[in-house]
Structure formats: C-alpha cells, structure tokens
Design a protein around this motif. Structure first.
Motif: not given
Length: 247
Positions: A110-126
C-alpha cells in the motif's frame, strides 16, 4: 581558495583537504554535479580552489571512502550513481543462517499520504503534521516472505512519488530517490530491537502471531545529511539474521 567562501569561513578550523571535501560535497548535494557525471580533474580542482593537487587528492580519497564519488583509472572521477546492487551491498545487512547474502525482491502492499506524528517528526527531524508518503511492503528472500517494512518519506522532497503495488520490484528505493529526484542516500543510522509479530505481520510473513522478529529502524540521509527516509523493517529471525562488519 575563494569559491564558496562562506562555507570555508564556517569551517576554518578544519584541515584544508576537509574544506575542499566539504565544497565538493556541496556541489554534489546542490545538484550542480549530478550522479554519473565526470567532475573536473585534480589539476583543475586545485587551480579552482587554489590549493595543491595533493590536498585535492586527499579530499577525493575521503569522498571515495564515503562512496560519494567513483575514481576510474585512466577515465576520470565520477559522482557515484546508485544501482540496486550497490545499494544492497552498502545498506542491506540481512543474510541467511549460513551468512550468505541474498538478493531480495519486494512487493508493495500500500501507499498513502499521512501527516507526521510527533514521534515520526522527531525521527525525520521535521515539524509534526508534515505530509508524508507512507509505504508498506513485503521483501522476499529465497522467495520466502521475510521482511515486513514501513517506509516514511516527506512529500515535499518527492511530491509525485508513486510505487506500483502488487508488482514484483527489484530496484532499491534509493535508486528511485536518486534517479527521479536527485536525492543520493549517503548515510544511514540503524537501531535494532526484538519484537513480537502482530497479527497482520504474522499473516503476511506466514508465521505464528507473537513469533520473535528482528526490528531494524533506519533513518537514511542524503549528501547534505538531511533525513530523507525512515524505514522500519521487521524481519523473520528463524531463517535470517543481521550481519555487519566492523572496521
């Protein structure tokens, strides 16, 4: 050496060869020198940066060690280009129980668009809420479903990224990033943990629920050290293992 004086000023404490290396890296990162292109020779670079050829040679040796360039005897020096084989050799650490490297193939689920959670944002530095591509896939080794992967990458870096689902895929994601978007993955950091297979993972990997899996969390960065991808891979530990050589 007056080219890109701001970069040099910020790094005056570095050895001269390291300053030259940084300047060359910036030209690769900016897209001025694209993957596969031949760059100026040592004499030309020494003249441009107003340093000795020995200094340039040392910088090029360091860049080659980081796999950012390829030096071909009698033919010149080229910006490194990712191939599936090259990406696998450098970044893929899974082997069978006899320590043999295995070439995987992938099937995107699958592929879809999501918005970065706080954890994902921290890991990706965004920033939290940043739009992300979210891809799930299965990687097969010896035609056995062996790895369940979740891949996150910022939409702004690759707005029209589209990975075909269900079809067998051999190309590495890093080849796609470079060929289609000019993003060269140069570095990656990984964290490893033991986890239990959730119900959906167990179904996809054809194992019992709660079977131990090896979880590898990787953040991949480009030439400028910007985080491009977060990848969470959960691998069967009964048939395969993680192997790395330390120098």
């Amino acid at each position: 050496m007056d080219s890109d004086s701001n970069a040099r000023s910020a790094a005056e404490f570095q050895p001269l060869y390291a300053q030259v290396k940084a300047l060359i890296t910036r030209r690769i990162a900016s897209g001025e020198w694209k993957p596969g292109i031949m760059i100026p020779n040592e004499f030309q670079l020494a003249s441009e940066y107003k340093v000795s050829q020995g200094t340039v040679r040392k910088a090029l040796i360091a860049l080659e060690a980081e796999r950012l360039i390829v030096r071909r005897q009698g033919r010149g020096t080229y910006v490194a280009r990712h191939t599936s084989e090259r990406a696998l050799f450098h970044f893929f650490r899974i082997v069978d129980l006899d320590d043999r490297r295995i070439e995987p193939w992938s099937r995107t689920l699958s592929q879809k668009s999501i918005t970065a959670t706080h954890l994902l944002a921290t890991q990706l530095e965004i920033e939290p809420g940043t739009p992300l591509h979210f891809i799930t896939r299965i990687r097969c080794l010896k035609n056995i479903p062996a790895i369940y992967e979740q891949i996150y990458t910022p939409v702004w870096m690759m707005p029209d990224l589209k990975i075909t689902t269900d079809a067998q895929m051999v190309d590495e994601m890093y080849v796609i990033y470079q060929d289609q978007y000019g993003l060269t993955i140069a570095h990656a950091s990984e964290r490893i943990a033991a986890v239990a297979a959730a119900a959906e993972e167990a179904r996809l990997l054809d194992i019992a629920e709660a079977t131990p899996l090896l979880e590898i969390t990787r953040v991949a960065r480009d030439v400028s050290n910007v985080a491009v991808e977060l990848r969470i891979s959960r691998c069967r530990a009964d048939l395969f293992r993680y192997a790395v050589e330390l120098n």
